[in-house]
Design a protein around this motif. Structure first.
Motif, short mmCIF file in Angstrom:
data_model
loop_
_atom_site.label_atom_id
_atom_site.label_comp_id
_atom_site.label_asym_id
_atom_site.label_seq_id
_atom_site.Cartn_x
_atom_site.Cartn_y
_atom_site.Cartn_z
N LEU A 49 12.87 11.70 -4.78
CA LEU A 49 12.22 10.41 -4.44
C LEU A 49 13.26 9.30 -4.32
CD1 LEU A 49 8.97 11.07 -6.49
CD2 LEU A 49 9.51 11.59 -4.10
N HIS A 50 13.94 9.32 -3.18
CA HIS A 50 15.19 8.58 -2.95
C HIS A 50 15.10 7.08 -2.73
CE1 HIS A 50 14.90 9.76 1.65
NE2 HIS A 50 13.81 9.16 1.21
N HIS A 51 13.89 6.53 -2.54
CA HIS A 51 13.81 5.08 -2.28
C HIS A 51 13.67 4.22 -3.53
CE1 HIS A 51 13.50 5.90 1.96
NE2 HIS A 51 12.32 6.47 1.87
N ALA A 52 13.31 4.80 -4.68
CA ALA A 52 13.03 3.99 -5.87
C ALA A 52 14.26 3.18 -6.28
CB ALA A 52 12.59 4.89 -7.03
N ALA A 72 11.21 17.16 3.88
CA ALA A 72 10.71 18.02 4.94
C ALA A 72 10.04 17.23 6.07
CB ALA A 72 9.74 19.06 4.36
N ASP A 73 10.20 15.90 6.06
CA ASP A 73 9.68 15.11 7.18
C ASP A 73 10.64 15.10 8.36
OD1 ASP A 73 11.52 13.58 5.83
OD2 ASP A 73 10.18 11.90 5.43
N SER A 74 11.77 15.81 8.23
CA SER A 74 12.67 15.99 9.38
C SER A 74 12.25 17.21 10.23
CB SER A 74 14.12 16.13 8.89
OG SER A 74 14.21 16.92 7.73
N GLU A 111 0.81 -1.22 0.00
CA GLU A 111 0.00 0.00 0.00
C GLU A 111 0.84 1.26 0.00
OE1 GLU A 111 -3.80 -0.90 1.37
OE2 GLU A 111 -3.03 -2.16 2.99
N ASP A 112 2.15 1.15 0.20
CA ASP A 112 3.01 2.32 0.10
C ASP A 112 3.04 2.85 -1.33
OD1 ASP A 112 3.74 2.44 2.75
OD2 ASP A 112 5.71 1.51 2.49
N ASN A 113 3.01 1.94 -2.30
CA ASN A 113 3.13 2.32 -3.71
C ASN A 113 1.95 1.84 -4.56
OD1 ASN A 113 6.16 2.03 -2.64
ND2 ASN A 113 6.11 3.50 -4.31
N GLY A 140 7.76 14.73 3.56
CA GLY A 140 7.14 15.93 4.11
C GLY A 140 5.64 15.71 4.10
N TYR A 141 5.05 15.47 5.28
CA TYR A 141 3.68 14.98 5.34
C TYR A 141 2.73 15.88 6.12
CZ TYR A 141 6.41 11.38 3.30
OH TYR A 141 7.27 10.74 2.46
N THR A 142 3.26 16.97 6.67
CA THR A 142 2.38 17.99 7.25
C THR A 142 2.44 19.15 6.26
OG1 THR A 142 2.85 17.17 9.48
CG2 THR A 142 1.98 19.42 9.31
C1 ZL4 Z 1 0.18 4.44 4.03
O1 ZL4 Z 1 -3.03 5.30 5.58
O2 ZL4 Z 1 6.90 1.31 6.96
C2 ZL4 Z 1 -0.30 4.09 2.76
C3 ZL4 Z 1 1.55 4.37 4.33
C4 ZL4 Z 1 -1.66 4.13 2.50
C5 ZL4 Z 1 -3.96 4.46 3.08
C6 ZL4 Z 1 -4.73 3.17 3.34
C7 ZL4 Z 1 -3.98 1.90 3.56
C8 ZL4 Z 1 -3.77 1.57 5.00
C9 ZL4 Z 1 1.12 5.16 6.56
C10 ZL4 Z 1 2.03 4.73 5.58
C11 ZL4 Z 1 -2.67 0.56 5.27
C12 ZL4 Z 1 -1.30 1.15 5.10
C13 ZL4 Z 1 -0.16 0.19 5.46
N1 ZL4 Z 1 -2.55 4.51 3.44
C14 ZL4 Z 1 1.17 0.72 5.06
C15 ZL4 Z 1 6.27 -1.46 6.13
C16 ZL4 Z 1 5.01 -0.91 5.85
C17 ZL4 Z 1 4.05 -1.65 4.93
C18 ZL4 Z 1 2.97 -0.71 4.44
O3 ZL4 Z 1 9.75 10.36 2.88
N2 ZL4 Z 1 2.24 -0.13 5.56
C19 ZL4 Z 1 6.16 -0.31 5.35
C20 ZL4 Z 1 7.32 4.15 3.96
C21 ZL4 Z 1 6.79 3.46 5.20
C22 ZL4 Z 1 6.57 1.09 5.81
C23 ZL4 Z 1 7.84 5.52 4.25
C24 ZL4 Z 1 8.94 7.53 3.20
C25 ZL4 Z 1 9.25 8.22 1.90
C26 ZL4 Z 1 10.23 9.37 2.01
C27 ZL4 Z 1 10.57 9.99 0.63
C28 ZL4 Z 1 8.27 6.20 2.97
N3 ZL4 Z 1 6.54 2.06 4.90
C29 ZL4 Z 1 4.21 -0.30 6.99
C30 ZL4 Z 1 3.16 0.63 6.43
C31 ZL4 Z 1 -2.14 4.90 4.67
C32 ZL4 Z 1 -0.73 4.87 5.01
C33 ZL4 Z 1 -0.24 5.23 6.29
C34 ZL4 Z 1 3.44 4.63 5.86
N4 ZL4 Z 1 4.33 3.91 5.16
C35 ZL4 Z 1 4.16 5.24 6.87
N5 ZL4 Z 1 5.48 4.89 6.76
C36 ZL4 Z 1 5.55 4.08 5.69
O4 ZL4 Z 1 11.49 8.97 2.53
C37 ZL4 Z 1 9.42 10.48 -0.15
#
Ligand code: ZL4
Ligand code: CA
Ligand code: ZN
Length: 373
Positions: free
Chosen positions: A134-137, A258-260, A93-95, A297-299
């Motif tokens: 977008l550094h994780h791709a 900006a998430d720092s 669900e991340d991608n 950056g999520y806020t």
């Molecule tokens: C969400 O509410 O830690 C995705 C992701 C989607 C909507 C509905 C689905 C609900 C928080 C995150 C279920 C979601 C489950 N929706 C997500 C191990 C994980 C597996 C996936 O800033 N679940 C994965 C990725 C991180 C994990 C962070 C940072 C990017 C960047 C550069 C990427 N993934 C656990 C999470 C939500 C969601 C709510 C979420 N995902 C928070 N952290 C992650 O470095 C741009």
């Protein structure tokens, strides 16, 4: 020299894409940022350019043809089948395979490639692409909200001109995709500051420092919750200064995730807008061609404030900027104070408490002292 020629890449369409209901990544933040930059009157002070969208061929400088071909045709309806039931290309669900995902990626990547070309040609001193970072791709798959690695593509473009490129990443997450792409070369040094310990993506210890020719050209700064401006500065400044002195890069890319910032929805640091922007100002002062990219950056309101202020820092007009926000399309989002600020909160700084910050800095400086001068 306080003024720089700044090229600013923006495509008015980016804000319209959506990762889906409830997803923390909100492309709309790009539109809010741009609106604020515009309201402050900064658009007249720089070259505002709409990036050419990256073609599949351009993306294949890093990614596999198979993955790009997949991304170019996947739709919300075909995702289940084309990912072999979620086992390839896209991870959970991340991608999500959202509507227009390929176009979104081609704008983000197009901006970073264009920024690199503009810098290489000598037409700009600083280039900005807030839709990038977008550094994780990865080469053959998406990860952590990132599908196409615009940063790797930008660095590859810079390497056509510069013998050495420096990448610095102040997003709260580890810059694993960029690190992995250049792990075995000494032509790119990567340096990521990030939260480490029970946190996505789980990589980025100080033992990971590159391999073969790339040994010691990967620098990782693992941090704990609650780092403040002052503590962050105490690792950022000496490490970056030493890298600039020893590595002497021809160009620098700064990923300004900006998430720092304090109060971020996913982050866990305690940086203020000024502390975050200090990184931009510190790098700018070296007078080396610089590319500023976005990232996490999520806020949203704080992302917009900070990237707006950092645009002002790039231009060197940060001292002329009104701390009271000008009227803009999203004005009501910025209440109740309506100010250009992200204040710190009262969380504990776990880095300073146990002296781990000093250890991390010493280890990094020791690593850098092993590089040839
Ligand atoms: C969400 O509410 O830690 C995705 C992701 C989607 C909507 C509905 C689905 C609900 C928080 C995150 C279920 C979601 C489950 N929706 C997500 C191990 C994980 C597996 C996936 O800033 N679940 C994965 C990725 C991180 C994990 C962070 C940072 C990017 C960047 C550069 C990427 N993934 C656990 C999470 C939500 C969601 C709510 C979420 N995902 C928070 N952290 C992650 O470095 C741009
Ligand atoms: Ca980082
Ligand atoms: Zn992040």
């Amino acid at each position: 020299m306080s003024k720089r020629r700044v090229a600013y890449y923006y495509d008015g369409d980016t804000g319209s894409y959506t990762y889906g209901l409830g997803h923390p990544m909100k492309p709309h933040r790009m539109r809010v940022t741009h609106d604020l930059v515009s309201a402050y009157g900064m658009l007249d002070k720089m070259h505002v350019l709409r990036p050419k969208r990256a073609t599949p061929e351009a993306m294949s400088a890093f990614h596999t043809d198979e993955y790009i071909h997949f991304l170019n045709r996947v739709t919300p309806e075909t995702a289940e089948e084309l990912t072999y039931h979620g086992t390839r290309f896209l991870m959970g669900e991340d991608n999500p395979a959202f509507e227009g995902v390929f176009e979104f990626c081609s704008i983000s990547a197009g901006g970073s490639i264009s920024a690199a070309q503009r810098i290489s040609s000598g037409a700009a001193d600083i280039a900005i692409n807030w839709a990038g970072g977008l550094h994780h791709a990865k080469k053959r798959e998406a990860s952590g909200f990132c599908y196409i690695n615009d940063i790797v593509l930008g660095i590859l473009e810079l390497l056509r001109t510069y013998p050495r490129v420096l990448y610095i990443d102040i997003d709260c997450h580890h810059g694993d995709g960029v690190e992995e792409a250049f792990y075995t070369t000494d032509r790119v040094m990567t340096c990521s500051f990030h939260k480490f310990g029970e946190y996505f993506p789980g990589t980025g210890t100080q033992e990971d420092r590159g391999r073969g020719k790339g040994r010691n050209y990967t620098v990782n700064i693992p941090l704990k919750d609650g780092i403040t401006d002052e503590a962050f500065k105490r690792v950022f400044e000496p490490i970056v200064n030493k890298i600039m002195e020893i590595y002497r890069p021809g160009a620098v890319i700064l990923q300004c995730g900006a998430d720092s910032l304090a109060g971020d929805k996913l982050g866990c640091f305690n940086l203020t807008m000024n502390g975050h922007a200090h990184c931009v100002q510190y790098l700018r002062a070296f007078n080396v061609p610089l590319i500023l990219l976005g990232g996490g950056g999520y806020t949203v309101k704080n992302v917009a404030r900070t990237w707006t202020y950092e645009t002002a820092c790039a231009l060197g007009v940060q001292d002329d900027i009104d701390p009271n926000l000008p009227w803009n399309e999203y004005f009501e989002w910025f209440g109740p104070r309506y100010r250009l600020e992200v204040p710190e909160n009262n969380m504990d700084d776990l880095n300073v408490r146990d002296g781990s910050l000093d250890k991390v800095r010493a280890t990094a400086l020791q690593q850098l002292s092993q590089l040839p001068c």
